[in-house]
Design a protein around this motif. Sequence first.
Motif, PDB file in Angstrom:
ATOM      1  N   GLY A   1     -16.625  46.847  23.149  1.00 27.92           N
ATOM      2  CA  GLY A   1     -17.537  45.747  22.916  1.00 27.92           C
ATOM      3  C   GLY A   1     -17.699  44.837  24.119  1.00 27.92           C
ATOM      4  N   ASN A   2     -16.746  44.869  25.035  1.00 23.67           N
ATOM      5  CA  ASN A   2     -16.842  44.044  26.232  1.00 23.67           C
ATOM      6  C   ASN A   2     -17.838  44.661  27.214  1.00 23.67           C
ATOM      7  OD1 ASN A   2     -14.865  42.296  25.274  1.00 23.67           O
ATOM      8  ND2 ASN A   2     -13.210  43.507  26.167  1.00 23.67           N
ATOM      9  N   HIS A   3     -18.845  43.894  27.566  1.00 27.56           N
ATOM     10  CA  HIS A   3     -19.895  44.377  28.481  1.00 27.56           C
ATOM     11  C   HIS A   3     -20.461  45.717  27.975  1.00 27.56           C
ATOM     12  CE1 HIS A   3     -18.311  41.275  31.077  1.00 27.56           C
ATOM     13  NE2 HIS A   3     -17.140  41.850  31.077  1.00 27.56           N
ATOM     14  N   SER A   4     -20.768  45.744  26.691  1.00 26.82           N
ATOM     15  CA  SER A   4     -21.131  47.011  26.053  1.00 26.82           C
ATOM     16  C   SER A   4     -22.358  47.663  26.698  1.00 26.82           C
ATOM     17  CB  SER A   4     -21.389  46.783  24.559  1.00 26.82           C
ATOM     18  OG  SER A   4     -22.390  45.798  24.364  1.00 26.82           O
ATOM     19  N   ARG A   5     -23.274  46.853  27.207  1.00 24.54           N
ATOM     20  CA  ARG A   5     -24.479  47.441  27.782  1.00 24.54           C
ATOM     21  C   ARG A   5     -24.164  48.237  29.049  1.00 24.54           C
ATOM     22  NH1 ARG A   5     -29.145  42.720  27.159  1.00 24.54           N
ATOM     23  NH2 ARG A   5     -29.098  42.629  24.862  1.00 24.54           N
ATOM     24  N   LYS A   6     -23.063  47.886  29.706  1.00 22.88           N
ATOM     25  CA  LYS A   6     -22.698  48.575  30.932  1.00 22.88           C
ATOM     26  C   LYS A   6     -21.598  49.613  30.693  1.00 22.88           C
ATOM     27  CE  LYS A   6     -23.823  44.561  33.812  1.00 22.88           C
ATOM     28  NZ  LYS A   6     -23.311  43.596  34.814  1.00 22.88           N
ATOM     29  N   ASN A   7     -21.065  49.670  29.492  1.00 18.09           N
ATOM     30  CA  ASN A   7     -19.968  50.575  29.201  1.00 18.09           C
ATOM     31  C   ASN A   7     -20.532  51.938  28.820  1.00 18.09           C
ATOM     32  OD1 ASN A   7     -17.805  51.965  27.807  1.00 18.09           O
ATOM     33  ND2 ASN A   7     -16.719  50.013  27.853  1.00 18.09           N
ATOM     34  N   ARG A   8     -20.329  52.924  29.670  1.00 22.15           N
ATOM     35  CA  ARG A   8     -20.931  54.244  29.443  1.00 22.15           C
ATOM     36  C   ARG A   8     -20.353  54.931  28.215  1.00 22.15           C
ATOM     37  NH1 ARG A   8     -19.984  56.800  35.247  1.00 22.15           N
ATOM     38  NH2 ARG A   8     -18.045  55.616  34.938  1.00 22.15           N
ATOM     39  N   LEU A   9     -19.047  54.757  27.969  1.00 21.93           N
ATOM     40  CA  LEU A   9     -18.446  55.372  26.795  1.00 21.93           C
ATOM     41  C   LEU A   9     -19.002  54.749  25.525  1.00 21.93           C
ATOM     42  CD1 LEU A   9     -16.396  57.436  25.802  1.00 21.93           C
ATOM     43  CD2 LEU A   9     -14.640  55.651  25.883  1.00 21.93           C
ATOM     44  N   TYR A  10     -19.176  53.432  25.534  1.00 24.70           N
ATOM     45  CA  TYR A  10     -19.787  52.767  24.382  1.00 24.70           C
ATOM     46  C   TYR A  10     -21.195  53.310  24.142  1.00 24.70           C
ATOM     47  CZ  TYR A  10     -22.025  49.158  21.567  1.00 24.70           C
ATOM     48  OH  TYR A  10     -22.727  48.507  20.584  1.00 24.70           O
ATOM     49  N   ARG A  11     -21.960  53.440  25.208  1.00 28.15           N
ATOM     50  CA  ARG A  11     -23.334  53.931  25.079  1.00 28.15           C
ATOM     51  C   ARG A  11     -23.348  55.358  24.538  1.00 28.15           C
ATOM     52  NH1 ARG A  11     -25.361  53.674  30.755  1.00 28.15           N
ATOM     53  NH2 ARG A  11     -27.183  54.729  29.830  1.00 28.15           N
ATOM     54  N   ALA A  12     -22.368  56.172  24.938  1.00 25.53           N
ATOM     55  CA  ALA A  12     -22.307  57.550  24.445  1.00 25.53           C
ATOM     56  C   ALA A  12     -21.974  57.576  22.952  1.00 25.53           C
ATOM     57  CB  ALA A  12     -21.263  58.339  25.233  1.00 25.53           C
ATOM     58  N   PHE A  13     -21.010  56.751  22.530  1.00 24.11           N
ATOM     59  CA  PHE A  13     -20.701  56.664  21.102  1.00 24.11           C
ATOM     60  C   PHE A  13     -21.903  56.157  20.318  1.00 24.11           C
ATOM     61  CE2 PHE A  13     -16.018  56.682  22.002  1.00 24.11           C
ATOM     62  CZ  PHE A  13     -15.691  57.665  21.090  1.00 24.11           C
ATOM     63  N   ARG A  14     -22.570  55.167  20.875  1.00 25.74           N
ATOM     64  CA  ARG A  14     -23.742  54.621  20.192  1.00 25.74           C
ATOM     65  C   ARG A  14     -24.846  55.670  20.084  1.00 25.74           C
ATOM     66  NH1 ARG A  14     -26.823  50.093  23.413  1.00 25.74           N
ATOM     67  NH2 ARG A  14     -27.311  51.974  24.601  1.00 25.74           N
ATOM     68  N   GLU A  15     -25.017  56.468  21.122  1.00 26.09           N
ATOM     69  CA  GLU A  15     -26.076  57.476  21.105  1.00 26.09           C
ATOM     70  C   GLU A  15     -25.763  58.556  20.063  1.00 26.09           C
ATOM     71  OE1 GLU A  15     -29.800  57.738  22.424  1.00 26.09           O
ATOM     72  OE2 GLU A  15     -28.295  56.329  23.187  1.00 26.09           O
ATOM     73  N   LEU A  16     -24.499  58.976  20.007  1.00 23.50           N
ATOM     74  CA  LEU A  16     -24.105  59.936  18.986  1.00 23.50           C
ATOM     75  C   LEU A  16     -24.286  59.331  17.593  1.00 23.50           C
ATOM     76  CD1 LEU A  16     -22.834  62.647  18.175  1.00 23.50           C
ATOM     77  CD2 LEU A  16     -20.580  61.580  18.466  1.00 23.50           C
ATOM     78  N   GLY A  17     -23.943  58.046  17.467  1.00 21.32           N
ATOM     79  CA  GLY A  17     -24.116  57.363  16.177  1.00 21.32           C
ATOM     80  C   GLY A  17     -25.569  57.301  15.750  1.00 21.32           C
TER      81      GLY A  17
END
Length: 267
Positions: free
Chosen positions: A112-128
């Motif tokens: 959740g920290n700097h989520s827009r720049k976090n590539r792993l977060y973006r990958a989880f979000r994309e799969l979601g």
Amino acid sequence: MWEAVYIIEGLPRNASDIQPETVHADTQGQSLPVFGLSDLLGFDLLPRIRNWHDLIFYRPGEQSRYQHIDALFGEEVVDWKLIETHWADLLRTAISIRENKLSLVTLLRRLGNHSRKNRLYRAFRELGRAIRTLTLLCYLSEPALREQITAVTNRTEAFHGFADWLMFGGKLIGHNDPDHHEKVVKFNELLANCVIYSNACDITDAANALAAEGHPVDPDDLATVSPYITHSIRRFGNWTLNLTPPEHAPATRLDLEPRVLFATGHG
């Protein structure tokens, strides 16, 4: 989001014979990263989603069009390339959570920290995005699934209401101590489960007694009897802990005779 996170985190630690494969939650129990995580962990996340029609249905490709349901979809497309690029990291993270090497709560806080720049977060979000779109399509096309989600979440809310009713001193916990909070919550749920078990035994005894006397017992009627009974409980009475095993094991099995189970009204 945190509601489903805590449920999902506890499931890999479950060592009992019952291994659930579905996680239900209320509206707050869903988010795109949680949908992606639950799929990698082998669970189906089926929350009750309020205002689901406001959610975005993501297309699998820019050229994807559908004859009958195209109006459901926006113009947003799942970024499969991003998922493919970080697929090994996604699997490594899921395995770490399943093996209790990494806390799911800690992970999501980090993501959740700097989520827009976090590539792993973006990958989880994309799969979601892909998983939630599939879930929404199933929700629309399967009436039985909608009924299941509503029934399970209603049952959960009924339990929480029953536990709140048993809570001494109201819902407010007077100490700002996390360990004290955990004890209060666990003891309250333990008490609720004990009372529910006692009520279920009383209901079983009553049904067995009726059947033994020859009265018809309709299973459909019996299914409407809830163990969340409060009128027979002295909430502020004397609570004593007796660890002595009972002389006779309580009746936990319905012994409904076939001849009276589906009575036809004949003498």
